[in-house]
Structure formats: C-alpha cells, structure tokens
Design an enzyme around this catalytic site. Sequence first.
Site, PDB file in Angstrom:
ATOM      1  N   GLU A  41       0.739  -1.044   0.257  1.00  0.00           N
ATOM      2  CA  GLU A  41      -0.027  -0.062  -0.022  1.00  0.00           C
ATOM      3  C   GLU A  41       0.988   1.409   0.034  1.00  0.00           C
ATOM      4  O   GLU A  41       0.458   2.270  -0.846  1.00  0.00           O
ATOM      5  CB  GLU A  41      -0.822  -0.247   1.271  1.00  0.00           C
ATOM      6  CG  GLU A  41      -1.678   1.422   1.615  1.00  0.00           C
ATOM      7  CD  GLU A  41      -2.854   1.615   0.437  1.00  0.00           C
ATOM      8  OE1 GLU A  41      -3.008   0.414  -0.194  1.00  0.00           O
ATOM      9  OE2 GLU A  41      -3.193   2.597   0.383  1.00  0.00           O
ATOM     10  N   ARG A  46      13.841   5.301   6.014  1.00  0.00           N
ATOM     11  CA  ARG A  46      14.484   6.132   6.612  1.00  0.00           C
ATOM     12  C   ARG A  46      16.061   5.815   7.167  1.00  0.00           C
ATOM     13  O   ARG A  46      16.126   4.424   7.185  1.00  0.00           O
ATOM     14  CB  ARG A  46      13.910   6.664   8.044  1.00  0.00           C
ATOM     15  CG  ARG A  46      13.669   5.420   8.929  1.00  0.00           C
ATOM     16  CD  ARG A  46      14.716   5.632  10.261  1.00  0.00           C
ATOM     17  NE  ARG A  46      14.790   4.555  11.285  1.00  0.00           N
ATOM     18  CZ  ARG A  46      15.336   3.448  11.080  1.00  0.00           C
ATOM     19  NH1 ARG A  46      16.343   3.240   9.896  1.00  0.00           N
ATOM     20  NH2 ARG A  46      15.689   2.681  12.067  1.00  0.00           N
ATOM     21  N   SER A  52      20.409   8.280  17.621  1.00  0.00           N
ATOM     22  CA  SER A  52      19.918   6.789  17.730  1.00  0.00           C
ATOM     23  C   SER A  52      20.835   5.829  17.439  1.00  0.00           C
ATOM     24  O   SER A  52      20.801   4.595  18.425  1.00  0.00           O
ATOM     25  CB  SER A  52      18.601   6.806  17.077  1.00  0.00           C
ATOM     26  OG  SER A  52      17.398   7.789  16.947  1.00  0.00           O
ATOM     27  N   LYS A  56      21.527   3.213  20.578  1.00  0.00           N
ATOM     28  CA  LYS A  56      21.267   1.860  20.347  1.00  0.00           C
ATOM     29  C   LYS A  56      22.769   1.126  20.585  1.00  0.00           C
ATOM     30  O   LYS A  56      22.695   0.087  21.197  1.00  0.00           O
ATOM     31  CB  LYS A  56      20.911   1.522  19.039  1.00  0.00           C
ATOM     32  CG  LYS A  56      20.279   0.055  18.888  1.00  0.00           C
ATOM     33  CD  LYS A  56      19.178  -0.073  17.694  1.00  0.00           C
ATOM     34  CE  LYS A  56      18.575  -1.193  17.442  1.00  0.00           C
ATOM     35  NZ  LYS A  56      17.623  -1.701  16.816  1.00  0.00           N
ATOM     36  N   ASP A  73      19.809  -1.910  11.455  1.00  0.00           N
ATOM     37  CA  ASP A  73      18.765  -1.192  11.022  1.00  0.00           C
ATOM     38  C   ASP A  73      19.136   0.104  10.671  1.00  0.00           C
ATOM     39  O   ASP A  73      18.308   1.079  10.871  1.00  0.00           O
ATOM     40  CB  ASP A  73      17.756  -1.196  12.022  1.00  0.00           C
ATOM     41  CG  ASP A  73      17.812  -0.717  13.377  1.00  0.00           C
ATOM     42  OD1 ASP A  73      18.720  -0.698  13.752  1.00  0.00           O
ATOM     43  OD2 ASP A  73      16.977  -0.328  13.935  1.00  0.00           O
ATOM     44  N   ARG A  78      10.195   0.529   5.396  1.00  0.00           N
ATOM     45  CA  ARG A  78       8.981   0.153   6.211  1.00  0.00           C
ATOM     46  C   ARG A  78       7.807  -0.039   4.904  1.00  0.00           C
ATOM     47  O   ARG A  78       7.582   0.744   4.123  1.00  0.00           O
ATOM     48  CB  ARG A  78       8.314   1.197   7.114  1.00  0.00           C
ATOM     49  CG  ARG A  78       7.354   0.516   7.817  1.00  0.00           C
ATOM     50  CD  ARG A  78       6.856   1.456   8.853  1.00  0.00           C
ATOM     51  NE  ARG A  78       8.051   1.222  10.066  1.00  0.00           N
ATOM     52  CZ  ARG A  78       8.156   2.062  10.859  1.00  0.00           C
ATOM     53  NH1 ARG A  78       7.462   3.246  10.961  1.00  0.00           N
ATOM     54  NH2 ARG A  78       9.131   2.203  11.824  1.00  0.00           N
ATOM     55  N   GLU A 140      17.216  -3.020   7.079  1.00  0.00           N
ATOM     56  CA  GLU A 140      15.922  -3.673   7.917  1.00  0.00           C
ATOM     57  C   GLU A 140      14.714  -3.195   7.153  1.00  0.00           C
ATOM     58  O   GLU A 140      14.354  -2.077   6.984  1.00  0.00           O
ATOM     59  CB  GLU A 140      16.097  -3.292   9.159  1.00  0.00           C
ATOM     60  CG  GLU A 140      14.969  -4.095   9.930  1.00  0.00           C
ATOM     61  CD  GLU A 140      14.681  -3.553  11.370  1.00  0.00           C
ATOM     62  OE1 GLU A 140      15.030  -4.359  12.248  1.00  0.00           O
ATOM     63  OE2 GLU A 140      14.173  -2.562  11.369  1.00  0.00           O
TER      64      GLU A 140
HETATM   65  P1  0O2 Z   1      13.674   2.946  15.927  1.00  0.00           P
HETATM   66  O1  0O2 Z   1      13.825   4.340  16.378  1.00  0.00           O
HETATM   67  O2  0O2 Z   1      12.391   2.437  15.049  1.00  0.00           O
HETATM   68  O3  0O2 Z   1      14.825   2.813  14.861  1.00  0.00           O
HETATM   69  P2  0O2 Z   1      17.585  -7.501  18.719  1.00  0.00           P
HETATM   70  O4  0O2 Z   1      17.323  -8.435  17.365  1.00  0.00           O
HETATM   71  O5  0O2 Z   1      16.692  -7.499  19.642  1.00  0.00           O
HETATM   72  O6  0O2 Z   1      18.790  -7.788  18.939  1.00  0.00           O
HETATM   73  P3  0O2 Z   1      17.093  -5.077  17.287  1.00  0.00           P
HETATM   74  O7  0O2 Z   1      17.472  -4.212  16.679  1.00  0.00           O
HETATM   75  O8  0O2 Z   1      16.324  -4.034  18.701  1.00  0.00           O
HETATM   76  O9  0O2 Z   1      17.728  -5.984  17.844  1.00  0.00           O
HETATM   77  O10 0O2 Z   1      15.873  -5.852  16.971  1.00  0.00           O
HETATM   78  P4  0O2 Z   1      14.070  -5.854  16.828  1.00  0.00           P
HETATM   79  O11 0O2 Z   1      13.826  -5.911  18.314  1.00  0.00           O
HETATM   80  O12 0O2 Z   1      13.787  -6.590  15.612  1.00  0.00           O
HETATM   81  O13 0O2 Z   1      13.836  -4.076  16.676  1.00  0.00           O
HETATM   82  C1  0O2 Z   1      14.097  -3.402  15.270  1.00  0.00           C
HETATM   83  C2  0O2 Z   1      13.296  -2.277  15.051  1.00  0.00           C
HETATM   84  O14 0O2 Z   1      11.741  -3.023  15.451  1.00  0.00           O
HETATM   85  C3  0O2 Z   1      12.998  -1.475  16.165  1.00  0.00           C
HETATM   86  O15 0O2 Z   1      13.837  -0.437  15.908  1.00  0.00           O
HETATM   87  C4  0O2 Z   1      11.747  -0.749  16.229  1.00  0.00           C
HETATM   88  O16 0O2 Z   1      11.649   0.092  14.962  1.00  0.00           O
HETATM   89  C5  0O2 Z   1      10.829  -2.034  15.878  1.00  0.00           C
HETATM   90  N1  0O2 Z   1      10.381  -2.374  17.080  1.00  0.00           N
HETATM   91  C6  0O2 Z   1      11.025  -3.518  17.779  1.00  0.00           C
HETATM   92  N2  0O2 Z   1      10.026  -3.916  18.938  1.00  0.00           N
HETATM   93  C7  0O2 Z   1       9.405  -2.923  19.122  1.00  0.00           C
HETATM   94  C8  0O2 Z   1       8.371  -2.629  20.057  1.00  0.00           C
HETATM   95  O17 0O2 Z   1       7.970  -3.130  20.954  1.00  0.00           O
HETATM   96  N3  0O2 Z   1       7.701  -1.472  19.685  1.00  0.00           N
HETATM   97  C9  0O2 Z   1       7.676  -0.519  18.663  1.00  0.00           C
HETATM   98  N4  0O2 Z   1       7.036   0.434  18.208  1.00  0.00           N
HETATM   99  N5  0O2 Z   1       8.620  -0.968  17.616  1.00  0.00           N
HETATM  100  C10 0O2 Z   1       9.716  -1.962  17.891  1.00  0.00           C
HETATM  101  P5  0O2 Z   1      14.784   0.724  17.187  1.00  0.00           P
HETATM  102  O18 0O2 Z   1      16.187   0.657  17.108  1.00  0.00           O
HETATM  103  O19 0O2 Z   1      14.447   0.000  18.647  1.00  0.00           O
HETATM  104  O20 0O2 Z   1      13.880   1.894  16.940  1.00  0.00           O
END
Ligand code: 0O2
Length: 271
Positions: A41, A46, A52, A56, A73, A78, A140
Amino acid sequence: METKMWSEFLVPYRLAVDELVVKFNHIIEGYRAMGQYSPIEQVIGRVKRISSIIEKAGKKGIPLYNVENNLEDIAGIRIICQFEDDIASVIKMIKNRSDLIVHEEKDYISHQKKSGYRSYHIIASYNVETLSGKKTVKVEIQIRTLAMNFWAIIEHSLQYKYKGNMPKNISERLQNAAAAIVQLDVEMSAIRNEIVDAQNSFRIRAGIVSQILNNIQNLYKVANDREVAKIQDEFYEIYAAGDLNTLIKFSKDLDVIAEGYRSQSLPERNL
Ligand code: 0O2
C-alpha cells in the site's frame, strides 16, 4: 566518530534507502497501471539518526567503530500493506529479488513481542555504487499492516516519552489496543475481497472518468461547441447513473469520435 565522518559513513545507507523506496514505489505503480491490486500500500524509508545509532550501540555494547557490522537497521524500509495476507506476498516478492540478499527473518506476527508489537522483519544486504565504489549495506525491511503500523507508531512515541518507564496503566491499555488490532486485521481479512473489489472499481472508474474528460477537453479544440456540449451532458447523465459498464462503453465510443477528429486535423502528407 566526527560529524563529517558520520555523514560520509551514512552516504551508502542514504543511497540504499532512496533506491529501495523508488523500486518499491514502482512495484505499486506497476500493479495499479495494470488495474490490479497492489499488496504494497505504501513504502517509507529512513536512515537512523546519528543520536539513535549512538544510543542503540551504547545499549547493545557495540563499539562505535563496529556499528556497520553489528547494527542492522541503520537503513530502514517500512512496507505497509492493507491486509495481513499481503505480508506473505511481499515477503515472497523480496526473496525473489536479485538485488536483495536475505540474511535473517524475524516474525513478530506469529510471535508477537511482549509489548504487543507485531511486524515481519527482514534483514537483507543491498549493493550501492557510491563515489568511492561499490558498497554492500545491511537494510532492515519491516513489513506490517496499516493497523499494525498505527499501533507501532503510537507505542513508539510513548516509549520515547517514558524512556523505559512506561506507567502500568498505559502499557495495559497498549496491550488491549494490540489485541484490538489483531481483531481488526482478522475482521478486515474476512471482507478482503469485498474491499479490494470496491477499491479496484473505484480506481477503474477514476481512470475512465479522467480519460473521458481529457477527450472532451480536446474535442472542444477541434469540434463544434454544441456537439461537444451534448457529449458532455450525456457523460454527466451516465456518470450520475453509476453503471461502470455503460461508462466503459461511452468512453470507448468517445475514443472513436476523438480519433476521427484527430485524423481529420492531421496535415496531409506530401507525396
Ligand atoms: P527505531 O527508532 O524505530 O529505529 P535484537 O534483534 O533484539 O538484538 P533490534 O535491532 O532491537 O535487535 O531488533 P528488533 O527488536 O527487531 O527491533 C528493530 C526495530 O523494530 C526497532 O528499532 C523498532 O523500529 C521496531 N520494534 C521492535 N520492537 C518494537 C516495539 O516493541 N515497539 C515498537 N513500536 N517498535 C518496535 P529501534 O532501534 O528500537 O527503534
């Protein structure tokens, strides 16, 4: 890393995001040009902000000189779908592409996160050509429905606000909202065909109407005003009646009339 170094470091990621957004948008346009439903859709891209990345890397204990290999990432795409079923089509589409090599998949749809987060993540590598040559970057790709995206955006901003200390009542409400989102996706999937049919016929109708109006506008330049006004009135009547097949027939007839005027107005070729 100095600011200048950061901006140089991020160049290939920016390029990858820009290119992939263009490519996925072309897929959407391709489907729509063929009058077909697009499983994608919307696409958004980004590059992670420097602050950030630093935050991270700090949380994960990754030294800054090593973020390239350990943060997956920095480049993020997205892909938003209307329905949950579309996600599988998009995953297949990505896996079939020769410009993306998939390394890892995280299925937070079958395995919802504790927070309530649902989305399908693909980590892939992608080649870009920069001024300093070819570079392979990790990207990602998050694939989710409109409803999942709505939840994730709201939850993300609350996470940012409360910085890991989300009040219990808010996280409970978010859990409830996540359950409602699951239900919403299920309900929408159940009437998917109805919705897709309605959207397709809306798109077809809009395309035909713009073609008819274009033809009428051009006819005013070459044909008798009264005759064109009559055609226009006939169009308004057919449009108001709302029958798509009559509209299609009218458009075809008008094409023939317009073509007739076009060939009349062409200068004769010198023999
Ligand atoms: P931003 O600001 O969006 O960039 P891991 O595999 O756990 O070692 P990672 O990279 O944390 O490492 O993987 P994960 O959990 O797959 O998360 C990657 C991204 O998915 C996050 O990037 C978020 O964009 C999204 N995401 C994951 N969990 C959640 C959640 O609980 N809520 C929301 N809203 N988004 C989530 P960042 O860097 O955290 O954030």
